[in-house]
Structures are given as C-alpha cells and as structure tokens.
Scaffold this motif. Structure first.
Motif: not given
Length: 75
Positions: A43-49, A54-60, A15-20
């Motif tokens: 369900k995890n894939t749906e959540l990621t989508s 949602a265009n969520i903004k996170t802290l730098p 989901q966080y693009k950290e898997a090898s």
C-alpha cells in the motif's frame, strides 16, 4: 529480524528515498514472513506511485527552512 514498527519506519524511509541498502535488505526479509507488513509495504508503494503521478508541488528547501526558523522563534 526487525519488528513490525521498525519495518513501518523503514518502509516510509524507502518511500522518501532515505533508507540505506542494509535497511532495504532487512525490510525485504521481514516482509517475506510477515503478511501484515507485506500489505503495508504494498500500500505504501502504491501511495508513492500515486503521489508521483499527481505531480504534487512542494515548497523549496529554502522556504521550508525559513518556516522552521520562524516557528522555532515563536516557542
């Protein structure tokens, strides 16, 4: 074959693009045989989508590191 707990962790890493690449193969193999993990993965894939849409903004990253440093200094 990976345990379901391992697959849960790898699924989250995907989901966080950290898997090898190897982890992705292992999860796909496990999901072929385990309906519970198949459902979790879907369900995890749906959540990621949904989060992407949602265009969520996170802290730098710099702000996150600053917060970590401040929290560690309080301990």
């Amino acid at each position: 074959m990976k345990s379901c707990k391992d697959v849960e962790i790898i699924c989250t890493k995907v989901q966080y693009k950290e898997a090898s690449f190897l982890e992705k193969i292992k999860i796909k193999l496990h999901v072929l045989f385990c309906k519970t993990c198949q459902s979790f993965s879907k369900k995890n894939t749906e959540l990621t989508s949904l989060c992407s849409k949602a265009n969520i903004k996170t802290l730098p990253v710099e702000e996150k590191e600053k917060m970590k440093t401040e929290l560690k200094s309080r301990i």
